[in-house]
Every structure is written in structure tokens, then in C-alpha cells.
Design an enzyme around this catalytic site. Structure first.
Site, mmCIF file in Angstrom:
data_model
loop_
_atom_site.group_PDB
_atom_site.id
_atom_site.type_symbol
_atom_site.label_atom_id
_atom_site.label_comp_id
_atom_site.label_asym_id
_atom_site.label_seq_id
_atom_site.Cartn_x
_atom_site.Cartn_y
_atom_site.Cartn_z
ATOM 1 N N LYS A 150 0.746 -1.006 -0.022
ATOM 2 C CA LYS A 150 -0.183 -0.029 0.020
ATOM 3 C C LYS A 150 0.555 1.395 -0.496
ATOM 4 O O LYS A 150 2.278 1.260 -0.504
ATOM 5 C CB LYS A 150 -1.240 0.035 0.883
ATOM 6 C CG LYS A 150 -2.366 -1.206 1.185
ATOM 7 C CD LYS A 150 -2.538 -0.926 -0.046
ATOM 8 C CE LYS A 150 -4.010 -1.713 -0.351
ATOM 9 N NZ LYS A 150 -4.100 -3.773 0.060
HETATM 10 C C1 LIG Z 1 -5.702 -3.822 1.182
HETATM 11 C C2 LIG Z 1 -6.936 -3.814 0.770
HETATM 12 C C3 LIG Z 1 -7.780 -4.358 1.502
HETATM 13 C C4 LIG Z 1 -7.260 -4.950 3.145
HETATM 14 O O1 LIG Z 1 -6.140 -4.995 3.180
HETATM 15 P P1 LIG Z 1 -5.030 -5.686 4.108
HETATM 16 O O2 LIG Z 1 -4.150 -5.311 4.771
HETATM 17 O O3 LIG Z 1 -4.620 -6.719 3.071
HETATM 18 O O4 LIG Z 1 -5.530 -6.709 5.015
HETATM 19 C C5 LIG Z 1 -9.633 -4.008 1.674
HETATM 20 N N1 LIG Z 1 -10.055 -3.902 0.296
HETATM 21 C C6 LIG Z 1 -8.987 -2.924 -0.241
HETATM 22 C C7 LIG Z 1 -9.864 -2.344 -1.273
HETATM 23 C C8 LIG Z 1 -7.712 -3.276 -0.653
HETATM 24 O O5 LIG Z 1 -6.724 -3.044 -1.466
#
Ligand SMILES: *Cc1c(COP(=O)(O)O)cnc(C)c1O
Length: 405
Positions: free
Chosen positions: A186
Site C-alpha cells: 500500500k
Molecule cells: C489491501 C486492501 C484491503 C485489505 O487490507 P489488508 O491490510 O491486506 O488486510 C481491503 N480493501 C482493499 C480495497 C484493499 O486494497
């Protein structure tokens, strides 16, 4: 796009602060931790950076969605509207609190189509969960109007759009609650982590207890805490929080690089006949983690993807239509409602009914869409070369020279 690309001395310093004391847990041990509270510091940084009154840092974005839904009182008998194009975490979280995920079509914003949302509302609808996919926002004005008209909760999944905004407000702080993920890919990362943001003290306090076995965190002695409700353990460690604290300080730098590289790549492609770009409800607020583009037909798009692959330039570009993680078409486990723990038969039937609806309107969008992720590390020369190579591929495909599939 991802913060891990610019990992360095700042992250090591923050982590070392924690390693020096050896107190890796975010709660308690007030004496030995010598004033080092990385999770609490990151929460304060989230509030000031994004403009919300409360932030609950926890173990993942998925945990953030689950926790937010529990704190907002979403559960048995409720329907939650989500887009057909999202990450699997959206429906995982909804199912885990006992509610039914209602997938609806996306439009050329790559997010919820407001008309499709209106058509999906039933007496059981409790919440609309826009997912601000690939760095940019849903049509929040329209969705806020729908929520107001039907008395629904607006929960923003802004996990992929850290630093984006809509009409001057940061994504994730506009609904009743909003979430970020700080997983490894992210915009900023804790390695693993997430946050719930809200302006409601009540929602925050519920999140605070829910993520720590229901502890009320009211006294100095953790062992004497009361448990006003049942919670779970979605805590983040101080080590993860420390990484995030260094990363959040670099967010503006990440965003300005993303915006510059995004503009340069878009300029290379913009004049190609037949190409079009994702519609962005508030173009000023694009966090620019991806450049999402369309060709006129699925066939041409597939040809371009194949040609990019052949030329060795597909890495970093995503044809979501064929992807197992992000689009309804390949979510067979959801369509068959395959869970390890047995669900109530009515819950299971409702999940399957929703997942097996007609999504041809979404297919018509997603079959023509490619998202190219924007690297923080591209040099101007690499960016120029990549743009020229992509442009050459798309021009060739559009001019009909590549008919062999
Ligand atoms: C990455 C993501 C999540 C979940 O996050 P994690 O930290 O990997 O559990 C939820 N929604 C979206 C749109 C994402 O891209």
C-alpha cells in the site's frame, strides 16, 4: 505506488526505538517502555494528517473493515452494498460479521455506479461501502445523498487510496467511518497493519475494545479492565506501528512523486486514438497510485495486454478482468460460498444469490480496463521509455496490425 519502495534510515530509526526498550506490545508496561508509544503516536499522526478526530490502528485493513462494521452495529440480517470490482477483503469482512455482501455494478469511475446502488437497496440494506480502488475515489456526493435519503451507513474502504481526497476532504474521513490498509504494497506500509478513522467517539471506543478482547482500557491495570462486550485480537505490534510512523512522515513526498510520474505517463498515452481514461469524480483528489485506461473493446484490450506481455512490459500493469483477487468474475469461492466454518443456511443462500447475479454492465467496463501502477523509483528516462513502449503497443493494436491472438 507502494511505500516499501522508499524504505530506509527513518524506518530503521523508529523500529530501533522499540527494539531498545524491548516492549513490542502497544499496551501496558508503562515503566520499561520509557515513553515509547509508537501505535499511539501513529494514531495521532493519522488524525492530524487526514483530518479526523479518532483513529484506531490495528493489524490489517481486513481487520479494520471487520472492526468498523462491528462498531457500526452491522451484523445478522443486514445487507452491505459493495462494488463488483474490489479486493476480496470487502466481502470477507462482511461475511465475518454475519452480514450479506451485495455486489453491484461499477461504472467508468471503476467504483460503485450510483444508479446500480439505488436499484440494489432493500429493507435489509444497512450500509453502503464504496471502495476507492486504485488510488481514486467513488462518486461520494451521489452516495452520500443515497445514504441520507435511506438512512444508511457510509463506510469508506480507502485502503488503496491513502492521501486521495474528495472536495477537499481526505478519503476515509468522509463517511461514518473509513479504513486504510498499511499492508506491504500500500501507499504507506507497516508491513502489516490498518486503521479505522471516524469522527464518532462512540464508534472509536467500540473499535478500541473490539480489537483487544473487549477491554475497556479505562484503568491503568490491564488485568483489571472490564469487558463490556466480546472482542477479538486485532492488535498491531509496536514494531509494525514504528514502520508506519516513519512512512506517514514521508506520505507527501510519495504523493508528489506519484502525481508527477502519473502525469508524465498519461501524457505519453493521452493522444493515442481510441484510448480513454478512468473518470475521476474529483480529479484534484486523485492519489495517482495507478493510471487506469480503457481501449474500445475487450478484444483490443486483450490484444494490448498480450502484446505488452510479449514485449516484457506487462509487469506493473493489471488486467483485473482476468485477476483472481479483485473482480467478481473469478470469485468462485464466493459464488459457491465455500467457508471452513458452517454458515447459517439462510446466510449462505443469500451470499450465493448475490454473488451469482448478472454483472454484464461491470464486465463491459472491466473487460476494457488496464491499470498501470505508478512506481516511486522510476527515473525520468525509465518513465519516458516505459511510456513510449506502452504507446507503441497500443498504437499498433489500435491500428489493427496485431490480429493474431
Ligand atoms: C489491501 C486492501 C484491503 C485489505 O487490507 P489488508 O491490510 O491486506 O488486510 C481491503 N480493501 C482493499 C480495497 C484493499 O486494497
Amino acid at each position: 505506488m507502494p511505500g516499501f519502495e522508499l524504505f530506509g534510515a527513518e524506518e530503521r530509526k523508529e523500529v530501533n526505538d522499540v527494539l531498545e526498550t524491548g516492549i513490542l506490545m502497544r499496551y501496558g508496561f508503562d515503566g520499561p517502555r520509557k515513553g515509547i508509544w509508537k501505535a499511539a503516536a501513529m494514531e495521532a499522526a493519522v488524525c492530524s494528517t487526514f483530518g479526523c478526530t479518532h483513529a484506531m490502528l490495528l493489524s490489517s485493513g481486513t481487520a479494520a473493515l471487520t472492526t468498523a462494521m462491528a462498531a457500526l452495529g452491522i451484523g445478522y440480517g443486514d445487507e452491505v452494498i459493495i462494488p463488483s470490482f474490489t479486493f476480496v477483503a470487502s466481502f470477507e469482512a462482511i461475511i465475518s460479521v454475519g452480514a450479506v455482501p451485495v455486489m453491484v455494478d461499477v461504472d467508468d469511475t471503476l467504483t460503485l455506479a450510483p444508479d446500480a446502488v439505488r436499484a440494489a437497496i432493500t429493507p435489509r440494506t444497512k450500509c453502503i461501502m464504496p471502495v476507492h480502488m486504485c488510488g481514486s475515489m467513488a462518486d461520494l456526493g451521489a452516495l452520500q445523498d443515497i445514504c441520507a435519503a435511506h438512512n444508511l451507513i457510509l463506510l469508506e474502504d480507502a485502503c488503496q487510496s491513502i492521501g486521495g481526497s474528495y472536495r477537499g476532504k481526505m478519503l476515509g474521513t468522509i463517511g461514518h467511518a473509513g479504513t486504510f490498509s498499511f499492508d506491504f504494497v500500500k501507499t504507506i506500509t507497516c508491513a502489516e497493519g490498518g486503521v479505522v478513522m471516524t469522527n464518532s467517539k462512540e464508534v472509536y471506543e467500540k473499535c478500541d475494545g473490539y480489537t483487544d478482547h473487549g477491554h475497556d482500557h479505562k484503568g491503568a491495570d490491564r488485568g483489571a479492565d472490564l469487558h463490556p462486550f466480546i472482542g477479538y485480537n486485532f492488535r498491531i505490534s509496536e514494531l509494525n506501528a514504528a514502520v508506519g510512523l516513519a512512512q506517514i512522515a514521508k506520505l507527501n513526498q510519495f504523493l508528489s512523486i506519484q502525481r508527477r510520474n502519473h502525469a508524465a505517463l498519461k501524457a505519453c498515452l493521452a493522444d493515442i486514438p481510441g484510448i480513454s481514461f478512468r473518470r475521476i469524480p474529483d480529479p484534484e483528489g486523485d492519489s495517482c497510485t495507478f493510471l487506469s485506461w480503457f481501449l474500445p473493446t475487450e478484444e483490443l484490450t486483450r490484444a494490448a495486454v498480450a502484446e505488452m506481455k510479449a514485449k516484457g512490459i506487462l509487469a506493473g500493469s493489471f488486467y483485473w478482468f482476468d485477476n483472481n483477487w479483485h473482480y467478481i468474475r473469478k470469485w468462485d469461492h464466493l459464488k459457491h460460498s465455500i467457508t471452513l466454518n458452517r454458515l447459517h443456511p439462510d446466510h449462505q443462500a443469500a451470499i450465493m444469490a448475490q454473488a451469482n447475479k448478472d454483472f454484464s454492465a461491470s464486465d463491459a467496463i472491466m473487460g476494457r480496463c488496464v491499470s498501470t501502477s505508478i512506481s516511486l523509483l522510476w527515473t525520468p528516462e525509465q518513465l519516458q521509455t516505459r511510456g513510449e513502449q506502452m504507446a507503441a503497443v497500443i498504437r499498433k493494436v489500435m491500428s489493427g496490425q496485431s490480429v493474431a491472438v
